[in-house]
Design an enzyme around this catalytic site. Structure first.
Site: not given
Length: 362
Positions: A190, A203
């Site tokens: 990401s 995360y």
């Protein structure tokens, strides 16, 4: 001391702006030339890239229940790959299971990346059907929001088990096949693997770890002719499972777990509303999700980047894939320059976007 720091930062920022405008005014010909060269190179890179023939290359994809994984499985199958689509359960009514019964080159595989037995059975299924493997696309993952003081250790471990150790477990299990075929490993990370935001450390940790693990693996695999690439999608919340009701329900359960296990003093200090503010954001995201949106088309830049990493003769180490719904993805732009800026500038930008500097009222 604070006055001195503020003065120093003001001078530095002023000098940077002055330098920027000086470059624009006095070196505009050079800047225009660089832009032209960059645009020309980008066009030539796409137009004249060398792609390997598909020839029914076998690819294993994790996390095909929804989102990127689901659309990628369909895309690669249509392009002629033999696709092993990992789903959490073969008994659930996932669309990929239905497709498996209709299309001979898509094989649904029960693959919870945290379960050793699932991975071992997947290895056997791949060997029995295709006899080998060209590529791995590690895509399975979950989101989690919560301040470090609020997020439980068990939830931290849960995110890492899926988002990081699941990747490593799948790679280790299938790496002998990949080495033999001199194939490819593609890890979906990401843009948040390049930066850090408040309230999302679990995360971020997993995505930062995927980045550095992939870099190490790429350098280790060079001598075997194996390519390793990282895919860094931008803002695709409007088109993926992050906006699905099932994701919101899981976030609700996770936040509830944080609240239930928090110390009384922590509950009293922060208050219930603060704990559940992340859930509110996900709920709003779900409410904005357009069920009529052509999600396959929306995520096409990501699936195209993954396909390129699988068959380009010179795959990139990293693919930043801009998303968003406007003219450009500001989060992806920010990710590109994040590591070049001093912390007081990046902190200011993040503070403006998240409000983390606002006075806290417990």
């Amino acid at each position: 001391m604070d006055t001195l720091v503020i003065l120093y930062r003001t001078i530095v920022i002023s000098l940077l702006f002055a330098l920027f405008f000086d470059i624009l005014v006095n070196n505009y010909v050079c800047i225009i030339s660089i832009v032209i060269v960059k645009i020309t190179y980008s066009y030539a890179e796409i137009k004249y890239k060398n792609l390997l023939p598909v020839k029914k290359k076998a690819v294993l994809i994790t996390g095909c229940d929804t989102g990127f994984g689901f659309h990628l499985a369909n895309r690669l199958a249509n392009d002629g790959f033999v696709v092993f689509a990992g789903v959490l359960s073969l008994t659930e009514d996932y669309a990929i299971n239905g497709r498996d019964r209709k299309v001979s080159n898509v094989h649904a595989v029960q693959l919870d990346v945290t379960k050793t037995e699932d991975i071992q059975q997947a290895v056997l299924k791949v060997m029995n059907i295709s006899g080998g493997l060209w590529g791995i696309v590690n895509n399975a993952g979950i989101e989690l929001s919560g301040d470090i003081e609020l997020c439980t250790l068990s939830l931290y471990r849960k995110v890492q088990e899926i988002n990081l150790y699941g990747y490593i477990a799948v790679i280790k299990a299938f790496l002998p096949m990949i080495r033999k075929s001199k194939g490819r490993i593609v890890n979906v990370s990401s843009i948040l693997g390049r930066q850090s935001w408040p309230g999302r450390s679990a995360y971020h940790i997993s995505k930062h770890a995927i980045e550095t693990m992939s870099d190490s693996l790429r350098l280790e695999m060079v001598k075997f002719g194996v390519g390793v690439s990282i895919i860094e999608p931008g803002n695709y919340g409007h088109a993926t499972s992050i906006a699905a009701k099932v994701a919101c329900e899981r976030i609700k359960q996770d936040v509830g777990k944080m609240w239930d296990e928090a110390l009384p003093e922590v509950r009293q200090f922060y208050g219930r509303d603060y704990f559940f503010r992340a859930l509110k954001g996900y709920t709003e995201c779900c409410s904005k999700f357009d069920p009529t949106l052509d999600t396959e088309k929306a995520v096409q830049p990501v699936t195209e980047a993954i396909k390129d990493a699988l068959i380009n003769t010179r795959p990139k180490a990293r693919y930043i894939v801009d998303g968003g719904t406007g003219l450009f993805d500001i989060d992806a732009v920010y990710a590109r320059i994040f590591n070049f800026l001093p912390e007081y500038i990046t902190d200011f930008i993040i503070g403006m976007k998240t409000g983390c500097y606002k006075a806290f009222n417990s």
